[in-house]
Design a protein around this motif. Structure first.
Motif, PDB file in Angstrom:
ATOM      1  N   SER A  43       1.284  -2.550 -12.444  1.00 17.88           N
ATOM      2  CA  SER A  43       2.464  -2.730 -11.605  1.00 17.88           C
ATOM      3  C   SER A  43       2.413  -1.838 -10.365  1.00 17.88           C
ATOM      4  O   SER A  43       1.670  -0.855 -10.306  1.00 17.88           O
ATOM      5  N   SER A  45       3.170   0.836  -7.609  1.00 16.40           N
ATOM      6  CA  SER A  45       3.546   2.255  -7.665  1.00 16.40           C
ATOM      7  C   SER A  45       3.267   2.886  -9.029  1.00 16.40           C
ATOM      8  O   SER A  45       3.906   3.865  -9.397  1.00 16.40           O
ATOM      9  N   SER A  46       2.335   2.311  -9.777  1.00 16.44           N
ATOM     10  CA  SER A  46       1.987   2.903 -11.068  1.00 16.44           C
ATOM     11  C   SER A  46       0.864   3.923 -10.909  1.00 16.44           C
ATOM     12  O   SER A  46       0.414   4.517 -11.892  1.00 16.44           O
ATOM     13  N   GLY A  47       0.393   4.113  -9.682  1.00 17.59           N
ATOM     14  CA  GLY A  47      -0.647   5.100  -9.433  1.00 17.59           C
ATOM     15  C   GLY A  47      -2.049   4.517  -9.379  1.00 17.59           C
ATOM     16  O   GLY A  47      -3.035   5.237  -9.550  1.00 17.59           O
ATOM     17  N   LYS A  48      -2.152   3.231  -9.098  1.00 21.86           N
ATOM     18  CA  LYS A  48      -3.469   2.587  -9.071  1.00 21.86           C
ATOM     19  C   LYS A  48      -4.358   3.177  -7.982  1.00 21.86           C
ATOM     20  O   LYS A  48      -5.499   3.551  -8.241  1.00 21.86           O
ATOM     21  N   SER A  49      -3.833   3.220  -6.764  1.00 26.96           N
ATOM     22  CA  SER A  49      -4.652   3.714  -5.649  1.00 26.96           C
ATOM     23  C   SER A  49      -5.032   5.171  -5.873  1.00 26.96           C
ATOM     24  O   SER A  49      -6.176   5.587  -5.617  1.00 26.96           O
ATOM     25  N   THR A  50      -4.095   5.944  -6.377  1.00 29.07           N
ATOM     26  CA  THR A  50      -4.349   7.369  -6.640  1.00 29.07           C
ATOM     27  C   THR A  50      -5.479   7.525  -7.662  1.00 29.07           C
ATOM     28  O   THR A  50      -6.391   8.337  -7.472  1.00 29.07           O
ATOM     29  N   GLU A  62      -2.261   5.659  -0.405  1.00 26.90           N
ATOM     30  CA  GLU A  62      -1.387   5.944  -1.548  1.00 26.90           C
ATOM     31  C   GLU A  62       0.035   6.067  -1.033  1.00 26.90           C
ATOM     32  O   GLU A  62       0.246   6.425   0.119  1.00 26.90           O
ATOM     33  N   MET A  63       0.971   5.829  -1.922  1.00 31.51           N
ATOM     34  CA  MET A  63       2.364   5.972  -1.508  1.00 31.51           C
ATOM     35  C   MET A  63       2.675   7.452  -1.328  1.00 31.51           C
ATOM     36  O   MET A  63       2.318   8.279  -2.152  1.00 31.51           O
ATOM     37  N   ALA A  65       5.448   9.833  -1.540  1.00 26.26           N
ATOM     38  CA  ALA A  65       6.800   9.853  -2.127  1.00 26.26           C
ATOM     39  C   ALA A  65       7.811  10.521  -1.200  1.00 26.26           C
ATOM     40  O   ALA A  65       9.004  10.221  -1.248  1.00 26.26           O
TER      41      ALA A  65
HETATM   42  N1  LIG Z   1       3.547  12.471 -11.344  1.00 22.36           N
HETATM   43  C1  LIG Z   1       2.534  11.634 -11.072  1.00 22.36           C
HETATM   44  N2  LIG Z   1       2.582  10.955  -9.918  1.00 22.36           N
HETATM   45  C2  LIG Z   1       1.559  10.128  -9.655  1.00 22.36           C
HETATM   46  C3  LIG Z   1       0.451   9.964 -10.530  1.00 22.36           C
HETATM   47  N3  LIG Z   1      -0.403   9.058  -9.985  1.00 22.36           N
HETATM   48  C4  LIG Z   1       0.158   8.676  -8.812  1.00 22.36           C
HETATM   49  N4  LIG Z   1       1.332   9.328  -8.615  1.00 22.36           N
HETATM   50  C5  LIG Z   1       2.233   9.159  -7.461  1.00 22.36           C
HETATM   51  O1  LIG Z   1       2.863   7.884  -7.595  1.00 22.36           O
HETATM   52  C6  LIG Z   1       3.041   7.280  -6.312  1.00 22.36           C
HETATM   53  C7  LIG Z   1       2.427   5.885  -6.294  1.00 22.36           C
HETATM   54  O2  LIG Z   1       1.021   5.994  -6.346  1.00 22.36           O
HETATM   55  P1  LIG Z   1       0.058   4.883  -5.745  1.00 22.36           P
HETATM   56  O3  LIG Z   1      -1.322   5.320  -6.105  1.00 22.36           O
HETATM   57  O4  LIG Z   1       0.352   4.633  -4.308  1.00 22.36           O
HETATM   58  O5  LIG Z   1       0.493   3.615  -6.620  1.00 22.36           O
HETATM   59  P2  LIG Z   1       0.008   2.088  -6.550  1.00 22.36           P
HETATM   60  O6  LIG Z   1       1.086   1.331  -5.857  1.00 22.36           O
HETATM   61  O7  LIG Z   1      -0.124   1.623  -7.990  1.00 22.36           O
HETATM   62  O8  LIG Z   1      -1.299   2.045  -5.825  1.00 22.36           O
HETATM   63  C8  LIG Z   1       2.424   8.238  -5.292  1.00 22.36           C
HETATM   64  O9  LIG Z   1       3.433   8.987  -4.680  1.00 22.36           O
HETATM   65  C9  LIG Z   1       1.497   9.099  -6.134  1.00 22.36           C
HETATM   66  O10 LIG Z   1       1.348  10.383  -5.562  1.00 22.36           O
HETATM   67  C10 LIG Z   1       0.442  10.731 -11.744  1.00 22.36           C
HETATM   68  O11 LIG Z   1      -0.474  10.661 -12.561  1.00 22.36           O
HETATM   69  N5  LIG Z   1       1.513  11.553 -11.939  1.00 22.36           N
END
Ligand SMILES: Nc1nc2c(ncn2[C@@H]2O[C@H](COP(=O)(O)OP(=O)(O)O)[C@@H](O)[C@H]2O)c(=O)[nH]1
Ligand SMILES: [Mg+2]
Length: 127
Positions: A43, A45-50, A62-63, A65
């Motif tokens: 989904s 913002s689940s942290g995929k790109s991170t 990456e988002m 926040a």
């Molecule tokens: N607390 C926490 N935040 C995370 C983690 N992984 C990603 N984030 C944060 O979640 C937000 C969404 O991450 P992003 O990688 O852009 O999500 P994507 O939409 O699935 O690609 C960002 O602000 C990240 O910094 C994690 O393992 N723990």
């Protein structure tokens, strides 16, 4: 090329010129059949790109926040992982359950997920 290039935009348009440039710049064609494709689904913002950036040292958006919880990845992006042998391409997906796309626009999610399953050697499912 670590920051990647947008292979398919949010409207589903395939970036033919971009892929041509990517293949040239990364010398993908020279790798022959020795390559791997990694994709990630899950989904928004689940942290995929991170996760991809941490694991494969790519630079997908990456988002941030602090700048509001807005969607970052749109469509489908690809990047070459510079430090894995054989040649590895990482694909970053917009993600499912997007707020931006209404209920009626589930087609993009289904199609992009099927594309990931079809094309990738490894599919990461991020929960
Ligand atoms: N607390 C926490 N935040 C995370 C983690 N992984 C990603 N984030 C944060 O979640 C937000 C969404 O991450 P992003 O990688 O852009 O999500 P994507 O939409 O699935 O690609 C960002 O602000 C990240 O910094 C994690 O393992 N723990
Ligand atoms: Mg993302």
């Amino acid at each position: 090329m670590e920051e990647g290039m947008q292979l398919i935009d949010e409207n589903g348009n395939f970036n033919v010129d971009g892929l041509q440039d990517f293949v040239t710049a990364t010398e993908f064609a020279q790798s022959g059949l020795s390559y791997a494709i990694v994709a990630i689904i899950g989904s928004q913002s689940s942290g995929k790109s991170t996760l991809l950036n941490q694991t494969f040292h790519t630079k997908f958006k990456e988002m941030d926040a602090y700048n509001g919880r807005s969607q970052t990845t749109k469509g489908i992006w690809i990047a070459k992982c510079s430090d894995i042998d054989p040649f590895t391409i990482v694909m970053d997906f917009e993600g499912t359950d997007s707020n931006r796309r209404g209920e009626d626009d589930a087609a993009f999610e289904r199609q992009s997920t099927l594309f990931a399953l079809e094309i990738a050697d490894v599919v990461l499912i991020n929960l």
